[in-house]
Design a protein around this motif. Structure first.
Motif, PDB file in Angstrom:
ATOM      1  N   GLY A   9      27.629 -97.339 -42.151  1.00 43.17           N
ATOM      2  CA  GLY A   9      26.992 -98.434 -42.885  1.00 43.17           C
ATOM      3  C   GLY A   9      27.166 -98.271 -44.385  1.00 43.17           C
ATOM      4  O   GLY A   9      27.437 -99.241 -45.103  1.00 43.17           O
ATOM      5  N   ALA A  10      27.011 -97.049 -44.871  1.00 43.99           N
ATOM      6  CA  ALA A  10      27.187 -96.785 -46.301  1.00 43.99           C
ATOM      7  C   ALA A  10      28.628 -97.068 -46.726  1.00 43.99           C
ATOM      8  O   ALA A  10      28.862 -97.634 -47.794  1.00 43.99           O
ATOM      9  CB  ALA A  10      26.802 -95.343 -46.619  1.00 43.99           C
ATOM     10  N   GLY A  11      29.578 -96.704 -45.877  1.00 46.50           N
ATOM     11  CA  GLY A  11      30.985 -96.973 -46.188  1.00 46.50           C
ATOM     12  C   GLY A  11      31.279 -98.462 -46.235  1.00 46.50           C
ATOM     13  O   GLY A  11      31.978 -98.945 -47.133  1.00 46.50           O
ATOM     14  N   ALA A  12      30.740 -99.206 -45.281  1.00 51.00           N
ATOM     15  CA  ALA A  12      30.935-100.663 -45.259  1.00 51.00           C
ATOM     16  C   ALA A  12      30.300-101.307 -46.488  1.00 51.00           C
ATOM     17  O   ALA A  12      30.882-102.210 -47.098  1.00 51.00           O
ATOM     18  CB  ALA A  12      30.352-101.245 -43.972  1.00 51.00           C
ATOM     19  N   ASP A  13      29.110-100.855 -46.869  1.00 56.64           N
ATOM     20  CA  ASP A  13      28.445-101.381 -48.065  1.00 56.64           C
ATOM     21  C   ASP A  13      29.275-101.102 -49.313  1.00 56.64           C
ATOM     22  O   ASP A  13      29.429-101.974 -50.174  1.00 56.64           O
ATOM     23  CB  ASP A  13      27.048-100.766 -48.234  1.00 56.64           C
ATOM     24  N   ALA A  14      29.791 -99.889 -49.437  1.00 55.08           N
ATOM     25  CA  ALA A  14      30.600 -99.523 -50.601  1.00 55.08           C
ATOM     26  C   ALA A  14      31.860-100.378 -50.678  1.00 55.08           C
ATOM     27  O   ALA A  14      32.217-100.880 -51.752  1.00 55.08           O
ATOM     28  CB  ALA A  14      30.958 -98.036 -50.550  1.00 55.08           C
ATOM     29  N   LEU A  15      32.523-100.584 -49.552  1.00 53.37           N
ATOM     30  CA  LEU A  15      33.734-101.402 -49.535  1.00 53.37           C
ATOM     31  C   LEU A  15      33.421-102.841 -49.931  1.00 53.37           C
ATOM     32  O   LEU A  15      34.174-103.465 -50.688  1.00 53.37           O
ATOM     33  CB  LEU A  15      34.398-101.354 -48.156  1.00 53.37           C
ATOM     34  N   ALA A  16      32.305-103.369 -49.465  1.00 57.89           N
ATOM     35  CA  ALA A  16      31.923-104.741 -49.821  1.00 57.89           C
ATOM     36  C   ALA A  16      31.650-104.856 -51.321  1.00 57.89           C
ATOM     37  O   ALA A  16      32.045-105.840 -51.961  1.00 57.89           O
ATOM     38  CB  ALA A  16      30.692-105.159 -49.021  1.00 57.89           C
ATOM     39  N   LYS A  17      30.994-103.854 -51.905  1.00 58.70           N
ATOM     40  CA  LYS A  17      30.708-103.877 -53.344  1.00 58.70           C
ATOM     41  C   LYS A  17      32.001-103.782 -54.161  1.00 58.70           C
ATOM     42  O   LYS A  17      32.145-104.451 -55.188  1.00 58.70           O
ATOM     43  CB  LYS A  17      29.761-102.738 -53.715  1.00 58.70           C
ATOM     44  N   ILE A  18      32.917-102.956 -53.710  1.00 60.77           N
ATOM     45  CA  ILE A  18      34.200-102.828 -54.408  1.00 60.77           C
ATOM     46  C   ILE A  18      34.966-104.146 -54.325  1.00 60.77           C
ATOM     47  O   ILE A  18      35.483-104.644 -55.327  1.00 60.77           O
ATOM     48  CB  ILE A  18      35.034-101.668 -53.825  1.00 60.77           C
ATOM     49  N   ALA A  19      35.021-104.721 -53.130  1.00 58.57           N
ATOM     50  CA  ALA A  19      35.744-105.976 -52.937  1.00 58.57           C
ATOM     51  C   ALA A  19      35.145-107.100 -53.788  1.00 58.57           C
ATOM     52  O   ALA A  19      35.878-107.958 -54.300  1.00 58.57           O
ATOM     53  CB  ALA A  19      35.732-106.365 -51.459  1.00 58.57           C
ATOM     54  N   ALA A  20      33.836-107.090 -53.983  1.00 60.82           N
ATOM     55  CA  ALA A  20      33.167-108.155 -54.743  1.00 60.82           C
ATOM     56  C   ALA A  20      33.583-108.188 -56.206  1.00 60.82           C
ATOM     57  O   ALA A  20      33.546-109.248 -56.837  1.00 60.82           O
ATOM     58  CB  ALA A  20      31.654-107.999 -54.627  1.00 60.82           C
ATOM     59  N   VAL A  21      33.992-107.067 -56.775  1.00 55.39           N
ATOM     60  CA  VAL A  21      34.346-107.032 -58.195  1.00 55.39           C
ATOM     61  C   VAL A  21      35.859-107.053 -58.439  1.00 55.39           C
ATOM     62  O   VAL A  21      36.292-107.054 -59.583  1.00 55.39           O
ATOM     63  CB  VAL A  21      33.707-105.813 -58.905  1.00 55.39           C
ATOM     64  N   LEU A  22      36.637-107.078 -57.376  1.00 50.57           N
ATOM     65  CA  LEU A  22      38.092-107.101 -57.534  1.00 50.57           C
ATOM     66  C   LEU A  22      38.584-108.517 -57.836  1.00 50.57           C
ATOM     67  O   LEU A  22      37.983-109.495 -57.390  1.00 50.57           O
ATOM     68  CB  LEU A  22      38.767-106.604 -56.254  1.00 50.57           C
ATOM     69  N   PRO A  23      39.715-108.608 -58.555  1.00 48.31           N
ATOM     70  CA  PRO A  23      40.342-109.923 -58.721  1.00 48.31           C
ATOM     71  C   PRO A  23      40.752-110.469 -57.348  1.00 48.31           C
ATOM     72  O   PRO A  23      40.965-109.702 -56.400  1.00 48.31           O
ATOM     73  CB  PRO A  23      41.573-109.630 -59.575  1.00 48.31           C
ATOM     74  N   VAL A  24      40.879-111.788 -57.254  1.00 46.63           N
ATOM     75  CA  VAL A  24      41.154-112.447 -55.969  1.00 46.63           C
ATOM     76  C   VAL A  24      42.381-111.881 -55.276  1.00 46.63           C
ATOM     77  O   VAL A  24      42.347-111.610 -54.071  1.00 46.63           O
ATOM     78  CB  VAL A  24      41.308-113.977 -56.168  1.00 46.63           C
ATOM     79  N   ASP A  25      43.482-111.639 -55.996  1.00 42.25           N
ATOM     80  CA  ASP A  25      44.703-111.141 -55.354  1.00 42.25           C
ATOM     81  C   ASP A  25      44.502-109.751 -54.756  1.00 42.25           C
ATOM     82  O   ASP A  25      45.021-109.445 -53.681  1.00 42.25           O
ATOM     83  CB  ASP A  25      45.890-111.155 -56.323  1.00 42.25           C
ATOM     84  N   MET A  26      43.724-108.918 -55.425  1.00 38.62           N
ATOM     85  CA  MET A  26      43.459-107.582 -54.876  1.00 38.62           C
ATOM     86  C   MET A  26      42.492-107.663 -53.698  1.00 38.62           C
ATOM     87  O   MET A  26      42.584-106.881 -52.757  1.00 38.62           O
ATOM     88  CB  MET A  26      42.930-106.655 -55.961  1.00 38.62           C
ATOM     89  N   ARG A  27      41.550-108.593 -53.738  1.00 38.98           N
ATOM     90  CA  ARG A  27      40.620-108.779 -52.622  1.00 38.98           C
ATOM     91  C   ARG A  27      41.395-109.189 -51.374  1.00 38.98           C
ATOM     92  O   ARG A  27      41.097-108.755 -50.265  1.00 38.98           O
ATOM     93  CB  ARG A  27      39.587-109.839 -53.000  1.00 38.98           C
ATOM     94  N   GLU A  28      42.417-110.013 -51.553  1.00 38.40           N
ATOM     95  CA  GLU A  28      43.255-110.433 -50.422  1.00 38.40           C
ATOM     96  C   GLU A  28      44.008-109.243 -49.835  1.00 38.40           C
ATOM     97  O   GLU A  28      44.247-109.184 -48.632  1.00 38.40           O
ATOM     98  CB  GLU A  28      44.220-111.526 -50.861  1.00 38.40           C
ATOM     99  N   MET A  29      44.367-108.261 -50.693  1.00 34.24           N
ATOM    100  CA  MET A  29      45.044-107.052 -50.199  1.00 34.24           C
ATOM    101  C   MET A  29      44.122-106.269 -49.262  1.00 34.24           C
ATOM    102  O   MET A  29      44.576-105.726 -48.259  1.00 34.24           O
ATOM    103  CB  MET A  29      45.481-106.172 -51.367  1.00 34.24           C
TER     104      MET A  29
END
Length: 141
Positions: A9-29
């Motif tokens: 759960g902590a890993g999933a939360d961390a990944l979601a937080k990282i994805a939220a601040v990435l530019p759109v093209d990196m989020r798509e990656m």
């Protein structure tokens, strides 16, 4: 996803937080990544893996009642310094006081364990370095 529920759960939360601040093209990656986690492990842990992680973090002695492959049970006092997450098992890496050597313990075979307040006499980082040398495990770069 292969970790115990709290860590997963902590890993999933961390990944979601990282994805939220990435530019759109990196989020798509992230969404199109070619890295996949396999199916859930077959053998569930009898041991409390979060307590094992705590013992590692605090450098505390663990006393294990451990069942080997043939079902023989032994009592071991160990100095835990690492956990390995493999496809179907988790493995505790530790210095075993009985064998006076490094040993690996599958967490699904730990029948019972007790965390002692006694700190083991060597630093976890030193044990990890010596284990890497004896097992010929390279340091990640």
């Amino acid at each position: 996803r292969a970790a115990e529920p709290r860590l997963a759960g902590a890993g999933a939360d961390a990944l979601a937080k990282i994805a939220a601040v990435l530019p759109v093209d990196m989020r798509e990656m992230i969404d199109s990544a070619a890295l996949f986690v396999g199916p859930k492990r077959r053998d569930e842990d009898k041991a409390d893996v979060s307590a094992i992680r705590k013992a590692i973090r605090l450098e505390r002695v663990l006393e294990l009642h451990y069942g080997d492959e043939q079902g023989r049970i032994s009592r071991r006092r160990v100095w835990p310094f690492a956990l390995g997450y493999f496809e179907h098992v988790r493995v505790l890496m530790a210095w075993c006081e009985l064998r006076q050597d490094f040993r690996h313990f599958r967490t699904d075979r730990i029948i019972d364990m007790a965390l002692h307040e006694v700190r083991y006499p060597r630093r976890r980082t030193v044990l990890l370095k010596e284990w890497r040398e004896t097992q010929d495990v390279p340091i990640e770069s």
